[in-house]
Every structure is written in C-alpha cells, then in structure tokens.
Design a protein around this motif. Structure first.
Motif, PDB file in Angstrom:
ATOM      1  N   GLN A  17      37.876  48.999  61.236  1.00  0.00           N
ATOM      2  CA  GLN A  17      37.972  48.318  60.350  1.00  0.00           C
ATOM      3  C   GLN A  17      36.108  47.425  59.837  1.00  0.00           C
ATOM      4  O   GLN A  17      35.947  47.231  60.284  1.00  0.00           O
ATOM      5  N   VAL A  20      33.725  45.187  54.373  1.00  0.00           N
ATOM      6  CA  VAL A  20      33.506  45.074  52.985  1.00  0.00           C
ATOM      7  C   VAL A  20      33.341  43.869  52.245  1.00  0.00           C
ATOM      8  O   VAL A  20      34.145  43.050  52.341  1.00  0.00           O
ATOM      9  N   HIS A  22      33.289  41.749  49.456  1.00  0.00           N
ATOM     10  CA  HIS A  22      34.156  41.235  48.256  1.00  0.00           C
ATOM     11  C   HIS A  22      33.200  40.349  47.577  1.00  0.00           C
ATOM     12  O   HIS A  22      32.860  39.417  47.665  1.00  0.00           O
ATOM     13  N   LYS A  86      31.240  46.411  43.330  1.00  0.00           N
ATOM     14  CA  LYS A  86      31.459  46.588  45.311  1.00  0.00           C
ATOM     15  C   LYS A  86      32.271  46.564  45.505  1.00  0.00           C
ATOM     16  O   LYS A  86      32.290  46.568  46.853  1.00  0.00           O
ATOM     17  N   ALA A  87      33.001  47.112  44.974  1.00  0.00           N
ATOM     18  CA  ALA A  87      34.333  46.653  45.546  1.00  0.00           C
ATOM     19  C   ALA A  87      35.320  48.450  45.811  1.00  0.00           C
ATOM     20  O   ALA A  87      34.576  48.935  45.216  1.00  0.00           O
ATOM     21  N   GLU A  88      35.195  48.433  47.435  1.00  0.00           N
ATOM     22  CA  GLU A  88      35.274  49.847  47.592  1.00  0.00           C
ATOM     23  C   GLU A  88      34.088  50.761  47.501  1.00  0.00           C
ATOM     24  O   GLU A  88      33.863  51.642  47.640  1.00  0.00           O
ATOM     25  N   GLY A  89      33.200  50.269  47.216  1.00  0.00           N
ATOM     26  CA  GLY A  89      31.837  50.627  46.770  1.00  0.00           C
ATOM     27  C   GLY A  89      31.443  51.306  46.178  1.00  0.00           C
ATOM     28  O   GLY A  89      30.849  52.206  45.790  1.00  0.00           O
ATOM     29  N   TRP A  91      33.521  53.371  44.552  1.00  0.00           N
ATOM     30  CA  TRP A  91      34.511  54.251  44.066  1.00  0.00           C
ATOM     31  C   TRP A  91      36.048  53.949  42.823  1.00  0.00           C
ATOM     32  O   TRP A  91      36.152  55.450  42.661  1.00  0.00           O
ATOM     33  N   THR A  92      35.971  52.556  42.958  1.00  0.00           N
ATOM     34  CA  THR A  92      37.341  52.562  41.980  1.00  0.00           C
ATOM     35  C   THR A  92      36.454  52.910  40.743  1.00  0.00           C
ATOM     36  O   THR A  92      37.692  53.583  39.062  1.00  0.00           O
ATOM     37  N   SER A  95      36.872  56.335  40.378  1.00  0.00           N
ATOM     38  CA  SER A  95      37.997  57.320  40.082  1.00  0.00           C
ATOM     39  C   SER A  95      38.269  57.118  38.854  1.00  0.00           C
ATOM     40  O   SER A  95      39.034  57.767  38.225  1.00  0.00           O
TER      41      SER A  95
END
Length: 133
Positions: A17, A20, A22, A86-89, A91-92, A95
């Motif tokens: 893992q 990341v 956050h 910053k969360a999940e690079g 991608w949220t 999406s």
C-alpha cells in the motif's frame, strides 16, 4: 554486500500500500461539527427565505435556493465524503466531473426528445381538421 544491493527487486514496491497524503483537517470531530453547522445554516437560510417571502419574485427565490443547494453539496462532499483534490490523486474529482457531464447529456437529451415529441404529437387545431381530406 548488502541484500538490497544484490536484490534486483529491492526498489519495487508492488503489492504494498502506498501512503497517500490526505488532507486530514476534515477527518476530525471538529471537521464533522463544522460540516454539520454549515449544513444546518445552509438549510435554515433557504427555509427562512421561503417562509418570510423575502423576495417578491418566486424565480429569484428559486435561483437563490439553487445557489445554496450547490454550496451545500460542496460542503457535504468536502466535510463528510472527504473529497479533496489530494484524495486519491484527484481521481475522485475527475470521476465526479465525468458523472456530471453524463448526467447533463442524459437530461438535456431527454428534455430535447420530450419537447419534440410534444411538438410533433399535438392534436391538430379545428382549422387543420376542417382542411383534412
């Protein structure tokens, strides 16, 4: 020689893992309380606008309420869903934008089809009925 110098896969971190970074400001009780208080305020103000009939024009009231709704959606996404850039690079957010684009396309296409169905399926006027063969 050390094991890391002879191991060709020493730098590979597959299967592990990755940490990341956050934004942890909102993942505290204080962050949840702040989100809750903002949500209550952003609900109470539109309620007051409608009940006190602050605006004479209902269209103005509707657009003001829509503005408060958009701000409240943002508050919920940041304080409760923890959706930051910053969360999940990021991608949220990507999406979410993709989903919004699809919803706009589906809704506008549906409205366009329904408008043209209404226009093309209307009953003929009495004058048009008299002129029919």
């Amino acid at each position: 020689m050390s094991a890391s110098a002879t191991d060709p896969h020493a730098g590979d971190h597959h299967g592990e893992q990755e940490f990341v970074e956050h934004d942890t400001m909102h993942i505290t009780v204080g962050g949840y309380v702040t989100g809750f208080v903002l949500s209550v305020i952003l609900t109470a103000i539109p309620f007051w606008l409608v009940m006190a009939k602050v605006f004479a024009n209902p269209t103005v009231t509707t657009f003001v309420i829509l503005g408060f709704a958009i701000v409240q959606i943002y508050v919920h996404m940041v304080f409760f869903l923890h959706m930051t850039s910053k969360a999940e690079g990021g991608w949220t957010w990507m999406s979410l934008i993709f989903t919004l684009v699809l919803v706009v396309i589906a809704l506008s296409g549906s409205m366009w089809v329904m408008y043209h169905l209404k226009t093309n399926m209307m009953l003929p006027s009495p004058e048009q009925m008299r002129n029919m063969p």
